[in-house]
Design an enzyme around this catalytic site. Structure first.
Site, PDB file in Angstrom:
ATOM      1  N   GLY A  31       5.288  -2.620   7.250  1.00 21.04           N
ATOM      2  CA  GLY A  31       6.541  -3.111   7.341  1.00 21.04           C
ATOM      3  C   GLY A  31       7.312  -2.234   8.437  1.00 21.04           C
ATOM      4  CD  GLU A  32      10.887  -1.353  12.335  1.00 21.48           C
ATOM      5  OE1 GLU A  32       9.695  -0.993  13.020  1.00 21.48           O
ATOM      6  OE2 GLU A  32      11.827  -0.475  12.241  1.00 21.48           O
ATOM      7  CG  ASN A  68      -7.503   4.078  11.091  1.00 17.96           C
ATOM      8  OD1 ASN A  68      -8.436   4.677  10.876  1.00 17.96           O
ATOM      9  ND2 ASN A  68      -6.333   4.382  10.869  1.00 17.96           N
ATOM     10  CB  CYS A  78       2.438   7.062   3.802  1.00 15.81           C
ATOM     11  SG  CYS A  78       2.610   5.940   5.067  1.00 15.81           S
ATOM     12  CB  CYS A  90       0.339   0.450   7.837  1.00 12.70           C
ATOM     13  SG  CYS A  90       0.397  -0.026   9.479  1.00 12.70           S
ATOM     14  CG  HIS A  98       2.145   2.602  19.956  1.00 10.92           C
ATOM     15  ND1 HIS A  98       1.477   3.825  19.273  1.00 10.92           N
ATOM     16  CD2 HIS A  98       2.415   1.889  18.784  1.00 10.92           C
ATOM     17  CE1 HIS A  98       2.044   3.858  18.087  1.00 10.92           C
ATOM     18  NE2 HIS A  98       2.524   2.755  17.645  1.00 10.92           N
ATOM     19  CB  SER A 123       5.725   2.909  17.065  1.00 13.00           C
ATOM     20  OG  SER A 123       5.309   3.387  15.682  1.00 13.00           O
ATOM     21  CD  GLU A 133      -2.894  -0.995   2.516  1.00 11.45           C
ATOM     22  OE1 GLU A 133      -2.790  -0.105   3.226  1.00 11.45           O
ATOM     23  OE2 GLU A 133      -2.661  -2.157   3.044  1.00 11.45           O
ATOM     24  CB  SER A 174       7.195   5.820  11.268  1.00 11.57           C
ATOM     25  OG  SER A 174       6.701   5.267  12.576  1.00 11.57           O
ATOM     26  CB  CYS A 215       5.220  -6.133   9.285  1.00 13.95           C
ATOM     27  SG  CYS A 215       6.098  -5.130  10.616  1.00 13.95           S
ATOM     28  CB  CYS A 268      -0.215  -3.311  13.266  1.00 20.48           C
ATOM     29  SG  CYS A 268       0.476  -2.640  11.627  1.00 20.48           S
ATOM     30  CB  CYS A 285       2.291  -4.047  16.638  1.00 21.56           C
ATOM     31  SG  CYS A 285       3.910  -3.560  16.547  1.00 21.56           S
TER      32      CYS A 285
END
Ligand code: SAH
Length: 354
Positions: free
Chosen positions: A166-167, A297, A109, A340, A223, A221, A96, A198, A116, A123, A120
């Protein structure tokens, strides 16, 4: 008979292209010419490179390929400001890419991996694990797809956020290649300061990035304001706990002079109470840092819901009262699930595409 696997020139620096084409008899300066065709003019056929003689173009075509991307799906938010694309590469792997039209400019983005590995809990990108890394060229191809789109409106990309699926720091070399390529004058000439990366907090790679001498904006991140909660939301925290991540953020800020942004997703009843706000204040007080609050989200399957508007404001106010630099992320494209991985996830389940 030997099978002739052609080398892909897309994603190479001008000097690398020059090296590749030398055996064909093309001079070194042709490397930059080809790079300009690929990255500045978005040309994907050697045939169209008209400042190179026809015979050379034919021999280039016989020896090399150029990465193509293929749009598989697109979604546009109701206000028309956010557009999300599912872009596929020749092996049919898709990622994406999101275009956000802010009042202060256009931002794209990009994704850095298909899937990934970080796991998390909130995600969508990580649901099926890591499929593969993207190459530097594949990350750049996403940006150039958007450039081409904006050209038709006589607009351009003003900033890049490396925040898609992805990381990025787990795909370090390819991501660095992308960052350096997009900065080249024969590409977009993008200022490093307008690139934000990020990460979920891979400490060794944060330190490595700090040593590159590139003033890229770093976003971490976070959180959660304590280790047990952060480990529950982000398994990587078991390996790289909060204090060590913050210390790496401090080292990055000291090395680059750039304020680090800490992203904090607000999840109703999980990390959005006054007690957590106070813990976060204790952690960040006196640090060269910004906090970006992101109302989640929702992931209803996992019971992760967005806090009420009043709770978001309360959390923000508590931080402001203690002079922490805080912003609430403007909600872009929530109606098209712009977080994402969400489009790819849907697509993989064959639910939606055009
Ligand atoms: N792996 C990197 C970059 C990709 S994630 C990282 O962890 O930072 C980019 C951002 O989107 C992260 O802050 C991530 O936590 C956030 N994100 C992921 N899922 C989300 C969701 N459901 N709602 C809001 N933000 C989300």
């Amino acid at each position: 008979m030997t099978t002739n696997v052609k080398t892909d020139l897309f994603g190479l620096f001008a000097h690398e292209i020059a090296k590749q084409i030398k055996p064909l008899g093309l001079q070194a300066y042709r490397g930059k010419q080809i790079a300009e065709w690929l990255y500045k003019h978005n040309v994907r056929q050697f045939e169209a490179m008209t400042n190179i003689a026809k015979e050379w173009r034919t021999s280039l075509d016989n020896s090399f390929t150029i990465t193509q991307v293929n749009r598989k799906a697109a979604q546009h938010s109701a206000d028309g400001r956010t557009s999300k694309f599912l872009l596929a590469f020749p092996d049919d792997m898709a990622v994406e890419t999101v275009l956000m039209r802010h009042s202060y400019g256009n931002s794209v983005c990009v994704s850095t991996q298909v899937g990934c590995a970080m796991g998390c809990s909130f995600c969508a990108s990580t649901l099926s694990g890591l499929v593969r890394n993207l190459t530097g060229g594949e990350i750049l191809a996403q940006v150039l797809y958007i450039t081409e789109l904006l050209k038709q409106e006589e607009q351009k990309i003003d900033s890049i956020v490396i925040m898609g699926s992805g990381e990025p720091l787990a795909n370090y070399d390819n991501v660095l290649r992308f960052i350096r390529l997009v900065h080249e004058d024969y590409c977009l000439n993008m200022s490093y300061r307008n690139i934000t990366l990020s990460t979920s907090g891979l400490i060794a790679q944060i330190d490595k990035l700090a040593g590159e001498g590139l003033p890229v904006t770093l976003s971490i991140s976070l959180h959660a304001p304590n280790n047990p909660l952060r480990t529950r939301l982000m398994p990587i925290n078991a390996r790289y706990p909060l204090e060590q991540v913050l210390a790496a953020g401090d080292r990055y800020a000291a090395a680059t002079g750039r304020r680090v942004t800490y992203e904090y997703i607000l999840i109703a009843g999980v990390n959005d109470g006054p007690a957590q706000a106070r813990e976060l204040i204790t952690l960040l007080k006196g640090r060269l840092a910004n906090v970006n609050l992101i109302p989640i989200n929702a992931v209803p399957e996992r019971g992760l819901l967005r806090p009420a508007a009043g709770d978001i404001i309360k959390f923000e106010k508590l931080l402001q009262n203690e002079h922490i630099n805080v912003t609430v992320r403007r909600e872009m494209g929530t109606d098209i699930a712009a977080a994402c991985g969400q489009l790819r996830h849907k697509f993989v389940r064959m639910v939606t595409f055009d």
